[in-house]
Write an enzyme that holds these catalytic residues in place. Structure first.
Site, PDB file in Angstrom:
ATOM      1  N   ARG A   1     -11.502   1.830  -9.198  1.00 30.54           N
ATOM      2  CA  ARG A   1     -10.669   2.799  -9.553  1.00 30.54           C
ATOM      3  C   ARG A   1     -11.048   3.510 -10.842  1.00 30.54           C
ATOM      4  O   ARG A   1     -11.510   2.676 -11.605  1.00 30.54           O
ATOM      5  CB  ARG A   1      -9.080   2.527  -9.278  1.00 30.54           C
TER       6      ARG A   1
ATOM      7  N   LEU B   1      12.419 -19.562  -4.633  1.00 33.06           N
ATOM      8  CA  LEU B   1      11.166 -18.975  -3.854  1.00 33.06           C
ATOM      9  C   LEU B   1       9.949 -18.789  -4.867  1.00 33.06           C
ATOM     10  O   LEU B   1      10.067 -18.719  -6.000  1.00 33.06           O
ATOM     11  CB  LEU B   1      11.575 -17.435  -3.703  1.00 33.06           C
TER      12      LEU B   1
ATOM     13  N   ASN C   1       1.287   3.693  -2.960  1.00 29.98           N
ATOM     14  CA  ASN C   1       1.860   4.189  -4.105  1.00 29.98           C
ATOM     15  C   ASN C   1       1.281   5.308  -4.420  1.00 29.98           C
ATOM     16  O   ASN C   1       2.090   6.269  -5.001  1.00 29.98           O
ATOM     17  CB  ASN C   1       1.448   3.158  -5.159  1.00 29.98           C
TER      18      ASN C   1
ATOM     19  N   SER D   1      -7.050  -6.016  -6.291  1.00 30.81           N
ATOM     20  CA  SER D   1      -7.989  -6.677  -5.510  1.00 30.81           C
ATOM     21  C   SER D   1      -9.356  -6.839  -6.439  1.00 30.81           C
ATOM     22  O   SER D   1      -9.367  -5.820  -7.472  1.00 30.81           O
ATOM     23  CB  SER D   1      -8.148  -6.033  -4.268  1.00 30.81           C
TER      24      SER D   1
ATOM     25  N   HIS E   1       2.742   3.709  -8.922  1.00 24.36           N
ATOM     26  CA  HIS E   1       2.572   2.107  -9.233  1.00 24.36           C
ATOM     27  C   HIS E   1       3.828   1.638  -9.919  1.00 24.36           C
ATOM     28  O   HIS E   1       4.292   0.599  -9.494  1.00 24.36           O
ATOM     29  CB  HIS E   1       1.251   1.825 -10.105  1.00 24.36           C
TER      30      HIS E   1
ATOM     31  N   TRP F   1     -11.090  -2.794  -9.356  1.00 22.02           N
ATOM     32  CA  TRP F   1     -11.802  -2.209 -10.682  1.00 22.02           C
ATOM     33  C   TRP F   1     -12.422  -1.040 -10.386  1.00 22.02           C
ATOM     34  O   TRP F   1     -12.822  -0.342 -11.350  1.00 22.02           O
ATOM     35  CB  TRP F   1     -12.752  -3.450 -10.758  1.00 22.02           C
TER      36      TRP F   1
ATOM     37  N   ASP G   1       0.815  -1.221   0.155  1.00 21.79           N
ATOM     38  CA  ASP G   1       0.011   0.081  -0.061  1.00 21.79           C
ATOM     39  C   ASP G   1       0.853   1.146  -0.239  1.00 21.79           C
ATOM     40  O   ASP G   1       1.684   1.209   0.694  1.00 21.79           O
ATOM     41  CB  ASP G   1      -1.025  -0.134   1.204  1.00 21.79           C
TER      42      ASP G   1
HETATM   43  C1  FPP Z   1      -1.884   0.094  -3.428  1.00 19.13           C
HETATM   44  O1  FPP Z   1      -1.461   1.538  -3.370  1.00 19.13           O
HETATM   45  C2  FPP Z   1      -1.391  -0.415  -4.233  1.00 19.13           C
HETATM   46  C3  FPP Z   1      -2.131  -0.932  -5.412  1.00 19.13           C
HETATM   47  C4  FPP Z   1      -3.635  -1.064  -5.208  1.00 19.13           C
HETATM   48  C5  FPP Z   1      -1.611  -1.551  -6.614  1.00 19.13           C
HETATM   49  C6  FPP Z   1      -0.212  -2.468  -6.022  1.00 19.13           C
HETATM   50  C7  FPP Z   1       0.543  -2.549  -7.089  1.00 19.13           C
HETATM   51  C8  FPP Z   1       2.011  -2.388  -7.151  1.00 19.13           C
HETATM   52  C9  FPP Z   1       2.827  -2.519  -6.082  1.00 19.13           C
HETATM   53  C10 FPP Z   1       2.680  -2.487  -8.452  1.00 19.13           C
HETATM   54  C11 FPP Z   1       3.203  -4.028  -8.940  1.00 19.13           C
HETATM   55  C12 FPP Z   1       1.979  -4.607  -9.376  1.00 19.13           C
HETATM   56  C13 FPP Z   1       2.042  -5.012 -10.555  1.00 19.13           C
HETATM   57  C14 FPP Z   1       0.883  -5.390 -11.215  1.00 19.13           C
HETATM   58  C15 FPP Z   1       3.278  -5.460 -11.271  1.00 19.13           C
HETATM   59  P1  FPP Z   1      -2.445   2.840  -3.394  1.00 19.13           P
HETATM   60  O2  FPP Z   1      -2.509   3.172  -4.893  1.00 19.13           O
HETATM   61  O3  FPP Z   1      -3.731   2.396  -2.827  1.00 19.13           O
HETATM   62  O4  FPP Z   1      -1.761   3.857  -2.512  1.00 19.13           O
HETATM   63  P2  FPP Z   1      -2.568   4.826  -1.585  1.00 19.13           P
HETATM   64  O5  FPP Z   1      -3.431   4.385  -0.400  1.00 19.13           O
HETATM   65  O6  FPP Z   1      -1.350   5.754  -1.202  1.00 19.13           O
HETATM   66  O7  FPP Z   1      -3.332   5.884  -2.506  1.00 19.13           O
END
Ligand code: FPP
Length: 237
Positions: A68, A128, A18, A62, A33, A66, A16
């Site tokens: 978003r 792994l 990004n 998750s 991301h 979708w 979480d």
């Molecule tokens: C949550 O951060 C993250 C996600 C919903 C996506 C996770 C994806 C990655 C780490 C990239 C790697 C994935 C792939 C498909 C290779 P958020 O956007 O909810 O962050 P925020 O809560 O700060 O807005």
């Protein structure tokens, strides 16, 4: 005598933060991301130092994601394709096996195919196991298991009286994978967000304020050290 750290065999991570990482730098969420995918690659690559860890599950998309914006969903799907293309050589070089958990059949065709190809290409690797949770929901997983059990019971193949925890677990998406010992969530939120609801019943939980793109091997080590100090009783004394 030096105390040897008790190591988790399976680590599950809610990646979480990004969006917040990008916001802090006045960047687009999708840049966050992209940096998150880089952090994931670096972490997986560094895991050769911890051969005791046999499985890692990463919450990448998750069933709720979708909701978003179309742009963000499409950026995440493109990123998944890029991630698989760019990192297949790394998986092969480091003997990593790729698995998926979730409903991959609900993904768009290109990522679905790439994923199936990468899973096939790495299926005999012995290092792994990296499990990507994609179109994953904990409640969906439990509902899907219940549906398949009900189907078997309805067709007379399964005696409903035989349904217990062990049998139920056999109907989850990856019954051969042991439950996570350690669940890590980055960026400070104290929520499970529908992740591995059945499997984390006895997992130790570690939450860090570090945003996912900044999460690295040192952060992982801190989480593993915290895990190593805990006494796990599984409900006993
Ligand atoms: C949550 O951060 C993250 C996600 C919903 C996506 C996770 C994806 C990655 C780490 C990239 C790697 C994935 C792939 C498909 C290779 P958020 O956007 O909810 O962050 P925020 O809560 O700060 O807005």
């Amino acid at each position: 005598m030096e105390n040897k750290l008790v190591m988790p065999r399976h680590i599950a991570i809610i990646m979480d933060g990004n969006g917040r990482w990008a916001q802090k730098r006045s960047l687009n969420r999708c840049e966050g991301h992209r940096e998150g995918a880089e952090a994931l690659k670096r972490l997986i690559e560094g895991m050769k130092e911890f051969p005791e860890v046999e499985y890692m599950t990463f919450y990448a998309f998750s069933t709720e994601n979708w909701k978003r914006s179309k742009e963000e969903v499409s950026a995440l799907m493109s990123l998944l394709v890029e991630f698989l293309d760019a990192n297949l050589p790394l998986f092969q070089k480091n003997d990593l096996r790729l698995l998926v958990t979730g409903r991959p059949e609900g993904l768009p065709e290109e990522p679905r195919k790439k994923l199936a190809d990468a899973i096939g290409a790495t299926s005999n690797n012995k290092g792994l196991t990296v499990i990507m949770a994609l179109n994953y929901g904990g409640r969906s997983e439990i509902a899907d298991a219940a549906k398949n059990i009900a189907r078997k019971a309805a067709s007379g193949e399964l005696d409903p009286e035989k349904v217990d925890e062990a049998l139920f677990a056999q109907y989850l998406y990856n019954p051969q994978v042991p439950d996570p010992d350690l669940l890590i969530r980055t960026s400070g939120e104290l929520r499970l967000s529908n992740f591995l609801l059945w499997e984390i019943s006895y997992s130790e939980i570690y939450v860090t304020d570090t945003l996912w793109p900044d999460f690295d091997k040192n952060e992982l080590l801190k989480a593993m050290e915290s895990f190593g100090k805990r006494s796990r009783r599984f409900g006993g004394r």
